[in-house]
Design an enzyme around this catalytic site. Structure first.
Site: not given
Ligand code: NAD
Length: 263
Positions: A21, A23, A72, A99, A170
């Site tokens: 949450a 970022r 998590v 998320n 992934y």
């Molecule tokens: P991001 O990397 O910008 O943010 C992800 C956040 O998750 C970070 O704050 C990170 O510290 C936290 N995190 C990572 N590992 C963790 C853990 N073990 N425990 C708790 N927190 C943890 O990613 P985003 O782009 O905001 O993506 C969020 C979700 O959406 C992810 O599941 C990603 O796979 C999915 N997603 C993103 C996109 C995209 O284009 N950005 C596309 C498809 C899916």
């Protein structure tokens, strides 16, 4: 704009856990739920980033945020943090948005299966898939008891169809989320708990900012809407899925992708 979520208090009284949450998409989801009047658990791995995110939302009148610093994938630590949060907020979370996710070495073409470190494979499975299992395992007993609950998982369009820009670990975890979502919707539906998932396309977050610009440009070119998505647009879908306006929707994985890789 500031009024985006201020029109209704559709989530007043809800206790919402958002993982990952601090970022990106997760942070936008926190803001959306706060503006709809919820109490939001802001869960992430870095204490500083969690504190920063909670502080950033102090001005939002409608809801209140509390920080949880935990990984998590660590069930024992997660269970302790959730128990502590329940004591602080006066009850267990009734809504969870799973998320948190990682995508190491995002450019899949440079990261084939024969080059992949098994430890990295394991880490991606632990965070992206087992992380979802862990929060649901911990929170579903109280939801069952209450006879209501809302769960939103995070897949990806890269979990629905082949994408050349992600690696196999992934893609495998994001496909697994689709099956997990259907299965848990069936298990938990009789208890009034709805389980759905989001499949974001290319969303402008720190995860995506770390990728070569030409990769993002190519993804935009393949996106019928011709642009990257914004985190708030994914948050809107999470709000809808957990609202009474989606009261008969369960087991679904909804694209929020501007048409990218639509299936
Ligand atoms: P991001 O990397 O910008 O943010 C992800 C956040 O998750 C970070 O704050 C990170 O510290 C936290 N995190 C990572 N590992 C963790 C853990 N073990 N425990 C708790 N927190 C943890 O990613 P985003 O782009 O905001 O993506 C969020 C979700 O959406 C992810 O599941 C990603 O796979 C999915 N997603 C993103 C996109 C995209 O284009 N950005 C596309 C498809 C899916």
């Amino acid at each position: 704009d500031d009024l985006r979520y201020a029109t209704r208090d559709s989530h007043a009284g809800r206790r919402v856990l958002v993982t990952g949450a601090a970022r990106g998409i997760g942070r936008a989801i926190v803001e959306a739920f706060l503006r709809r009047g919820a109490t939001v658990g802001v869960l992430d791995v870095s204490e500083d980033e969690v504190a920063g995110a909670v502080a950033a939302f102090e001005g939002i009148r409608q809801g209140s945020a509390i920080g949880l610093t935990v990984d998590v994938s660590d069930y024992a630590a997660l269970a302790t943090a959730l128990k502590d949060a329940a004591a602080r907020t006066g009850g267990a979370f009734d809504t969870v948005v799973n998320n948190a996710g990682i995508s190491p070495k995002h450019a899949g073409a440079a990261h084939r299966v024969w080059e992949m470190d098994p430890a990295e494979w394991g880490r991606v499975v632990d965070v992206n898939l087992t992380g979802h299992f862990n929060t649901i395992r911990a929170l579903s007993p109280a939801m069952r008891e209450a006879g209501r609950g809302w769960i939103v998982n995070t897949s990806s369009v890269a979990g629905k169809t082949y994408s050349p820009i992600v690696a196999c670990h992934y893609a495998a975890t994001k496909s697994a989320i689709i099956g997990l979502t259907k299965h848990l919707a069936a298990e938990l539906g009789p208890f009034g708990i709805r389980v759905n998932a989001l499949a974001p396309g290319r969303i402008e977050t720190p995860m995506v900012a770390g990728v070569a610009p030409e990769i993002n440009a190519a993804q935009v070119a393949m996106t019928p809407m011709g642009r990257l998505g914004q985190p708030a647009e994914v948050a809107d879908a999470a709000l809808w899925l957990t609202s009474s306006e989606a009261s008969f929707v369960t087991g679904q994985t909804i694209d929020v992708a501007g048409g990218l890789y639509m299936t």
